[in-house]
Design a protein around this motif. Structure first.
Motif, PDB file in Angstrom:
ATOM      1  N   ALA A  28       0.831  -1.208   0.000  1.00  0.00           N
ATOM      2  CA  ALA A  28       0.000   0.000   0.000  1.00  0.00           C
ATOM      3  C   ALA A  28       0.863   1.256   0.000  1.00  0.00           C
ATOM      4  O   ALA A  28       0.538   2.240  -0.677  1.00  0.00           O
TER       5      ALA A  28
ATOM      6  N   LEU B 276       0.721   4.181  -2.832  1.00  0.00           N
ATOM      7  CA  LEU B 276       0.508   5.600  -2.537  1.00  0.00           C
ATOM      8  C   LEU B 276       1.607   6.448  -3.178  1.00  0.00           C
ATOM      9  O   LEU B 276       1.320   7.518  -3.751  1.00  0.00           O
TER      10      LEU B 276
ATOM     11  N   ARG C  90      -8.273  11.517  -1.493  1.00  0.00           N
ATOM     12  CA  ARG C  90      -7.892  10.106  -1.503  1.00  0.00           C
ATOM     13  C   ARG C  90      -6.462   9.902  -1.003  1.00  0.00           C
ATOM     14  O   ARG C  90      -6.171   8.920  -0.312  1.00  0.00           O
TER      15      ARG C  90
ATOM     16  N   SER D 275      -5.535   7.796   2.221  1.00  0.00           N
ATOM     17  CA  SER D 275      -4.572   6.699   2.088  1.00  0.00           C
ATOM     18  C   SER D 275      -3.508   6.778   3.178  1.00  0.00           C
ATOM     19  O   SER D 275      -3.174   5.772   3.815  1.00  0.00           O
TER      20      SER D 275
ATOM     21  N   VAL E 229      -6.438   1.417  -0.988  1.00  0.00           N
ATOM     22  CA  VAL E 229      -5.373   2.321  -1.423  1.00  0.00           C
ATOM     23  C   VAL E 229      -4.909   1.971  -2.831  1.00  0.00           C
ATOM     24  O   VAL E 229      -4.717   2.850  -3.682  1.00  0.00           O
TER      25      VAL E 229
END
Length: 402
Positions: free
Chosen positions: A272, A276, A302, A306, A350
């Motif tokens: 994740a 990101l 977002r 995240s 994410v």
């Protein structure tokens, strides 16, 4: 309970060395890995991995998950967490450091429950990176989320056990170095519910084992590792291959699955985090409707969510790891269950947002995101589905008000 936020000297040193190794040897070779994977026999050895394993071993970045008693780094779960997260950033990298599933759980099982003969024959070569393994549990004919449903049989016949059953989603069987299977089945269907099951060691070349097909995960067959459907027909192994004794399968499973579950979560956080990073880079360079995507409100929101979700999952993972280290896996059952639900769901969200930010490219083989999403979604089933963990967590919470 307070968890220190700074890594101790030992972990900080290993993390710095691991990051340097990743930067020099892993990230620059990602395309080469997938190129070699698609050349010729997809189930053959990938030369790059063998080359990098030798480098990792020489660098002292090897068996980081195990205690020093068996050539490991002697790390606690809390100390290992950031290292496992870092390895999780690239899908194939854990095997470079001999820290890949299902071998980590199988090595821990052999370490704790195997005889000295088992350890000499199978554990030592696995620790040296010369042998791979598989954990054989899930069945297609029953709801395997309730492991008491498992119907495969392990029947005593003199000095041997005879194994019969059909299994699927058996990870690692595709590996050419996979030489030992840890198989879970019933030794006594009439016994108490959680004492019917046992675990037994089956050498891969034992007659009666048939691989039916590789299962695909959203179209990925994960060669050369594989997730196979298999049939076991009158497979015979020595009685000495039974682990711990008849009816001890659940006991072994619980000991094995605790660390395995939290390792999955550590790797999910690494995935994740990398998603990101990719999302932030992408939206800084792409323009839509007259301004960079990074200036679009929904994108900023977002990215913020995240960061919040990743850090929440990381802190919950560290909390669970700390509790495992201080009071044991059994006492940390609720915390392990919570992170097992939280981390994969967080990673799925994410990565999904990162795919959306990449547009159609996010669905393609040009980026790692589609493959990461498939694996993150898989982990919501691996080592117990979300629903089972939520049920246990809820029951544990309700019990406080009895």
């Amino acid at each position: 309970m307070t968890i220190g936020f700074e890594h101790n000297e030992k972990t900080a040193d290993l993390l710095a060395r691991l990051r340097a190794f990743m930067a020099e040897h892993i990230y620059p070779n990602e395309k080469l890995y997938y190129q070699q994977k698609t050349e010729g026999d997809r189930w053959a050895h990938i030369p790059l991995v063998d080359e990098l394993k030798a480098k990792a071993k020489a660098a002292g970045l090897w068996n980081l998950f195990l205690p020093e008693s068996r050539h490991g780094a002697g790390l606690t779960n809390l100390e290992y967490a950031p290292l496992c997260e870092e390895m999780g950033r690239v899908h194939f990298s854990p095997q470079v450091f001999n820290c890949q599933a299902p071998d980590t759980g199988n090595m821990e099982t052999l370490e704790r429950f195997g005889t000295e003969e088992h350890k000499a024959r199978w554990l030592e070569p696995m620790l040296d990176g010369k042998m791979r393994s598989s954990f054989v549990m899930t069945e297609p004919a029953v709801a395997s989320s309730d492991a008491t449903n498992i119907q495969s049989s392990i029947v005593r016949d003199g000095d041997e056990y005879v194994i019969n059953g059909r299994k699927w989603w058996i990870s690692g069987i595709g590996e050419r170095d996979c030489q030992i299977l840890i198989f879970m089945g019933k030794t006594d269907p009439t016994a108490e519910k959680h004492k019917q099951q046992s675990m037994i060691l089956i050498p891969r070349d034992t007659p009666g084992i048939t691989v039916v097909r590789p299962m695909t995960l959203f179209g990925y067959d994960d060669a050369p590792h594989g997730h196979m459907e298999m049939i076991f027909e009158n497979v015979r192994v020595p009685a000495s291959n039974l682990l711990l004794g008849e009816g001890r399968g659940f006991e072994i499973a619980q000991a094995r699955l605790g660390p395995g579950r939290i390792h999955h979560c550590m790797r999910q956080i690494g995935m994740a985090e990398r998603a990101l990073e990719a999302m932030c880079r992408r939206v800084k360079e792409r323009v839509a409707f007259g301004k960079p995507l990074a200036e679009q409100g929904v994108i900023v929101e977002r990215i913020a969510n995240s960061r919040i979700m990743i850090d929440q999952a990381r802190l919950l993972t560290l909390h669970a790891a700390h509790k495992m280290d201080t009071v044991g896996n059994k006492a940390a059952k609720a915390e392990i269950g919570m992170i097992k639900v939280a981390a994969p769901n967080m990673a799925c969200q994410v990565i999904d947002w990162a795919i959306q930010a990449h547009g159609a490219a996010g669905l393609s083989q040009d980026f790692f995101l589609a493959e990461y999403y498939a694996h993150a979604r898989k982990i919501r089933f691996a080592d117990g589905p979300d629903e089972v963990h939520r049920h246990q967590i809820g029951r544990s919470e309700l019990a406080k008000y009895s």
